[in-house]
Design a protein around this motif. Sequence first.
Motif, mmCIF file in Angstrom:
data_model
loop_
_atom_site.group_PDB
_atom_site.id
_atom_site.type_symbol
_atom_site.label_atom_id
_atom_site.label_comp_id
_atom_site.label_asym_id
_atom_site.label_seq_id
_atom_site.Cartn_x
_atom_site.Cartn_y
_atom_site.Cartn_z
ATOM 1 N N HIS A 107 0.815 -1.214 0.000
ATOM 2 C CA HIS A 107 0.000 0.000 0.000
ATOM 3 C C HIS A 107 0.851 1.269 0.000
ATOM 4 O O HIS A 107 0.308 2.368 0.115
ATOM 5 C CB HIS A 107 -0.940 0.005 1.212
ATOM 6 C CG HIS A 107 -1.945 -1.101 1.194
ATOM 7 N ND1 HIS A 107 -2.958 -1.170 0.255
ATOM 8 C CD2 HIS A 107 -2.070 -2.209 1.976
ATOM 9 C CE1 HIS A 107 -3.678 -2.260 0.475
ATOM 10 N NE2 HIS A 107 -3.161 -2.908 1.508
ATOM 11 N N GLY A 108 2.150 1.106 -0.127
ATOM 12 C CA GLY A 108 3.018 2.277 -0.151
ATOM 13 C C GLY A 108 3.205 2.878 1.228
ATOM 14 O O GLY A 108 2.838 2.279 2.243
ATOM 15 N N GLY A 109 3.786 4.068 1.249
ATOM 16 C CA GLY A 109 4.044 4.702 2.532
ATOM 17 C C GLY A 109 4.111 6.211 2.408
ATOM 18 O O GLY A 109 4.432 6.748 1.348
ATOM 19 N N HIS A 110 3.786 6.885 3.503
ATOM 20 C CA HIS A 110 3.870 8.338 3.594
ATOM 21 C C HIS A 110 4.616 8.689 4.875
ATOM 22 O O HIS A 110 4.537 7.951 5.863
ATOM 23 C CB HIS A 110 2.479 8.980 3.670
ATOM 24 C CG HIS A 110 1.630 8.753 2.471
ATOM 25 N ND1 HIS A 110 1.711 9.549 1.346
ATOM 26 C CD2 HIS A 110 0.663 7.820 2.215
ATOM 27 C CE1 HIS A 110 0.830 9.123 0.453
ATOM 28 N NE2 HIS A 110 0.187 8.074 0.954
ATOM 29 N N PRO A 111 5.303 9.816 4.908
ATOM 30 C CA PRO A 111 5.778 10.306 6.193
ATOM 31 C C PRO A 111 4.595 10.865 6.970
ATOM 32 O O PRO A 111 3.592 11.280 6.376
ATOM 33 C CB PRO A 111 6.750 11.432 5.796
ATOM 34 C CG PRO A 111 6.237 11.910 4.478
ATOM 35 C CD PRO A 111 5.669 10.692 3.783
ATOM 36 N N GLY A 112 4.671 10.847 8.285
ATOM 37 C CA GLY A 112 3.614 11.503 9.050
ATOM 38 C C GLY A 112 3.023 10.652 10.148
ATOM 39 O O GLY A 112 3.022 9.418 10.105
ATOM 40 N N LYS A 113 2.481 11.353 11.147
ATOM 41 C CA LYS A 113 1.887 10.698 12.312
ATOM 42 C C LYS A 113 0.645 9.904 11.941
ATOM 43 O O LYS A 113 0.459 8.765 12.389
ATOM 44 C CB LYS A 113 1.529 11.756 13.358
ATOM 45 C CG LYS A 113 0.908 11.202 14.622
ATOM 46 C CD LYS A 113 0.592 12.302 15.614
ATOM 47 C CE LYS A 113 0.034 11.722 16.895
ATOM 48 N NZ LYS A 113 -0.266 12.784 17.884
ATOM 49 N N GLY A 114 -0.224 10.504 11.132
ATOM 50 C CA GLY A 114 -1.441 9.798 10.763
ATOM 51 C C GLY A 114 -1.165 8.508 10.024
ATOM 52 O O GLY A 114 -1.846 7.500 10.227
ATOM 53 N N GLU A 115 -0.151 8.532 9.176
ATOM 54 C CA GLU A 115 0.240 7.321 8.464
ATOM 55 C C GLU A 115 0.648 6.227 9.439
ATOM 56 O O GLU A 115 0.254 5.054 9.299
ATOM 57 C CB GLU A 115 1.397 7.628 7.509
ATOM 58 C CG GLU A 115 2.024 6.407 6.843
ATOM 59 C CD GLU A 115 1.215 5.845 5.694
ATOM 60 O OE1 GLU A 115 1.703 4.908 5.033
ATOM 61 O OE2 GLU A 115 0.093 6.344 5.451
ATOM 62 N N ALA A 116 1.444 6.587 10.457
ATOM 63 C CA ALA A 116 1.884 5.598 11.445
ATOM 64 C C ALA A 116 0.691 5.011 12.197
ATOM 65 O O ALA A 116 0.639 3.795 12.450
ATOM 66 C CB ALA A 116 2.872 6.240 12.416
ATOM 67 N N LEU A 117 -0.281 5.843 12.535
ATOM 68 C CA LEU A 117 -1.438 5.338 13.268
ATOM 69 C C LEU A 117 -2.328 4.493 12.370
ATOM 70 O O LEU A 117 -2.906 3.492 12.822
ATOM 71 C CB LEU A 117 -2.222 6.503 13.871
ATOM 72 C CG LEU A 117 -1.459 7.364 14.886
ATOM 73 C CD1 LEU A 117 -2.404 8.316 15.605
ATOM 74 C CD2 LEU A 117 -0.700 6.519 15.891
#
Length: 325
Positions: free
Chosen positions: A104-114
Amino acid sequence: MVGDAEEIAAEWFRQRTSRWQDWPAADLAELKQRRGDTVSVVIPARNEERTVADVVSAIAKLKADTGLVDELVVMDSDSTDATAEAADRAGATVYPAREVAPEHGGHPGKGEALWKSLLVTKGDIVVFVDADLTRWGPHFVTGLLGPLLSDDRVQLVKGFYERLFSRTDPSDPLAEGLSADGGRVTELVARPLLSMWWPHLTRVVQPLAGEWAARRPLMESLPIPVGYGIELGVLLDTARTRGLDSIAQVDLGSRGHKHQSSHDLGLMAAELMLVAERRRPGGPPTGEFAGGLDLHQFTRDGGEMRVRSRPVPSAERPPVRSVLG
């Protein structure tokens, strides 16, 4: 109309606000066992080597002493320091966010981690705690669990607290003080937005608080902004889809954490405005800003003003249940 919303907000505050002292750990442990619920605590972290171990170890002790916590997970969001190693040694299960569901790919960021944390945890209730806390206690976890374990109508619990800050006056004999405000971005952006568009939510003391908890079915049903907009997005979407009475808040006392630069807070503010714009009555559809939005800021370099353009995180992850099938 505004008066009615204010009355609704005031009544909600009276009915849905409690203190962490109202929720003793022993009573909650007994209640949790009777209900059969499981609890996951998730700590998103990026370059928090200095503080993450203390946060993890305190919650690990609560887990061992009370059985209130079933899973303790740190989501490592592209750290370049020893955050992952420190968290592992302190007793957490550590997942590099980008390595979770890489298809599903990845993004930097807090919401992405959650969002990624929902793919690796199993708890019926998920508690989120920031990794940069310096003045706090495990009562943050028990306080957030209280309304969820005691009332099936509650879906989302927001924490609030007095914030520790450093005084700028060197002649002041006190090195630190307490502030009841919610922080610069809360006071200058989030609160005005709520007052304009969602006045029924104006009694949420700290809408951007990083300490909050929710039932898993709720979290799996909501779109998740990948950056710092997650707290505001979840609050607004929960109120819209589940109603105001599904939200509660708990006074957690006081909290200390590191502070960010004005430029970084400006980027956060821009993201919050974007999240709110998508959700306000008559706002644009979620995909409208997918092409990107830049924030232009200025710095002085060698006596000259230089423009610095930074992309505002605009992506939102779809509800996890759509990914899980």
